[in-house]
Design an enzyme around this catalytic site. Structure first.
Site, short mmCIF file in Angstrom:
data_model
loop_
_atom_site.label_atom_id
_atom_site.label_comp_id
_atom_site.label_asym_id
_atom_site.label_seq_id
_atom_site.Cartn_x
_atom_site.Cartn_y
_atom_site.Cartn_z
N GLY A 94 11.78 24.15 -26.73
CA GLY A 94 12.27 25.41 -27.30
C GLY A 94 12.52 25.29 -28.80
O GLY A 94 12.30 26.25 -29.55
N GLY A 117 7.98 21.48 -24.59
CA GLY A 117 8.37 21.18 -23.20
C GLY A 117 7.51 20.12 -22.54
O GLY A 117 7.59 18.93 -22.86
N LYS A 147 6.45 31.49 -19.47
CA LYS A 147 7.57 32.24 -20.08
C LYS A 147 7.11 33.05 -21.29
O LYS A 147 7.44 32.72 -22.44
CB LYS A 147 8.70 31.29 -20.48
CG LYS A 147 9.33 30.57 -19.30
CD LYS A 147 10.59 29.88 -19.76
CE LYS A 147 10.95 28.74 -18.85
NZ LYS A 147 11.61 27.64 -19.47
N ARG A 197 11.20 10.90 -25.56
CA ARG A 197 12.26 11.26 -26.51
C ARG A 197 13.12 10.06 -26.88
O ARG A 197 13.51 9.90 -28.05
CB ARG A 197 13.16 12.35 -25.92
CG ARG A 197 12.54 13.72 -26.01
CD ARG A 197 13.54 14.79 -25.60
NE ARG A 197 12.93 16.10 -25.73
CZ ARG A 197 13.46 17.21 -25.28
NH1 ARG A 197 14.60 17.18 -24.62
NH2 ARG A 197 12.85 18.37 -25.45
#
Ligand code: 3PG
Length: 374
Positions: A354, A331, A189, A35
């Site tokens: 997300g 993620g 999830k 990132r």
């Protein structure tokens, strides 16, 4: 979105919101710079144009310090001075007054500020006082509507940074994929990925499902999943019965003693956990990638952090060798793909976890993106 290109920033105080939310190792150093590297073009542009850059972002959920992130960023940008202050927002005005043009001051983790997550108007006003204009490059957090992005963007002249622009431009084709497109969704999830699956079924002919998500669907289809962890939320019947959701035909499982074996889906013993897709599944899915014009892939296939990398690695390799346009992310996916070299013109790896999921599930709308639109 309002673009930063052509905006006069020389001598201006620019509040730059970037994604500084990176993994921190036990020794306190940054574990993955993906990132941060993607943050560099906007920082370099602003510094070279003579702006005074105030960097804001957040890290973790427990108020962890951003100091090691400032150190890592400084190493990546040796030509631009990056200072760091742990002072709260209301006390940083004096530092900014003294900031020379072309230099950066990184503020402490914005999640330490009480009003950050609640978009408190008092914090927004304090932040807005620090700067002449606002640049938002934090696509990875554009699904949040916090004071330091959504809030301040409404008070200051605000622009999308280069990463924000690139993310939106490269992810948008995944919303309206060409014929022959393929969606692959892995990771865990189920509850956070259900809206995405429902959305993708409207635009993709089929979805290959891996990771813990596949376990949830196998269970919902009445197959044994042994001791695998499954989502608490039930899978809706409409998804469980949808034949366009393709599940692995074989699996790698591991028992409590750490012994693994490859089995046909359906042969999971009660003491075993599903840890990856099996070789027959992987071979079939690699073939599908070879024939696809466009691939959207979010989330690893196996329990990557425990070394079950075969499925994820094989699909990544297939993408490097195919001619498809691909949009990857989510993620842990970027970290899992770090060892592969993709052609950047053809393959885009999103910084969003997300945020990427929500961008796709919401048809391209996110608070942090919408607020930058004319
Ligand atoms: C991410 O890592 O997905 C983003 O930085 C958002 O992090 P958060 O879920 O802690 O807001």
């Amino acid at each position: 979105m309002r673009s930063l290109k052509g905006v006069e920033v020389k001598g201006k105080r620019v509040l730059l919101r970037t994604s500084l939310n990176v993994p921190i190792l036990p020794d306190g150093s940054v574990g993955d710079e993906f990132r941060l590297k993607r943050d560099l073009p906007t920082i370099e542009f602003l510094a070279n144009e003579g702006a005074k850059i105030i960097l804001v972002g957040y890290l973790g959920r427990k108020g962890e310090t951003l100091a090691p992130v400032a150190t890592a960023l400084q190493k990546l940008l040796p030509a631009i001075k990056i200072s760091f202050t742990s002072d709260p927002v209301q006390s940083v005005g004096a530092h900014i007054e003294q900031l020379p043009q072309g230099e950066c001051l990184m503020l402490e983790n914005m999640r330490r500020e009480n009003g950050e997550e609640s978009d408190d108007p008092a914090l927004v006003a304090e932040l807005a006082k620090l700067a002449d204009l606002f640049v938002d490059d934090a696509f990875a957090e554009a699904h949040r509507a916090y004071a330091s992005d959504w809030g301040v963007a409404k008070l200051l002249p605000s622009y999308a940074g280069f990463l924000m622009e690139e993310e939106v431009a490269r992810l948008s084709p995944a919303l309206t994929p060409p014929a022959g497109a393929l969606a692959i969704v892995g990771g865990a999830k189920f509850e956070t990925k259900q809206p995405l699956l429902e959305k993708l079924l409207g635009t993709y002919p089929e979805i290959l499902l891996g990771g813990a998500l596949a376990t949830d669907l196998l269970k919902a289809r009445g197959m044994p999943v042994g001791a695998s962890l499954t989502s608490k939320d039930p899978v809706p019947v409409s998804l469980a019965e949808d034949e366009r959701i393709i599940l692995p035909i074989d699996l790698v499982v591991e028992n409590a003693s750490g012994v693994s074996r490859t089995i046909h889906t359906g042969d999971v013993r009660t003491d075993e956990r599903i840890v990856d897709a099996g070789p027959a599944t992987i071979a079939a899915w690699v073939e599908k990638i070879k024939n696809a014009k466009f691939v959207l892939w979010n989330g690893p296939l196996g329990v990557y952090e425990k070394g079950y990398v075969a499925g994820t690695d094989a699909l990544a390799k297939a993408i490097t060798e195919s001619s498809c346009v691909a949009v990857l992310g989510g993620g842990d996916t970027a970290a899992a793909l770090a060892q592969f070299t993709f052609d950047p013109a053809r393959v885009f790896i999103s910084t969003g976890g997300g945020a990427m999921l929500e961008f796709l599930a919401q048809g391209g709308s996110l608070p942090g993106v919408d607020v930058l639109k004319n």
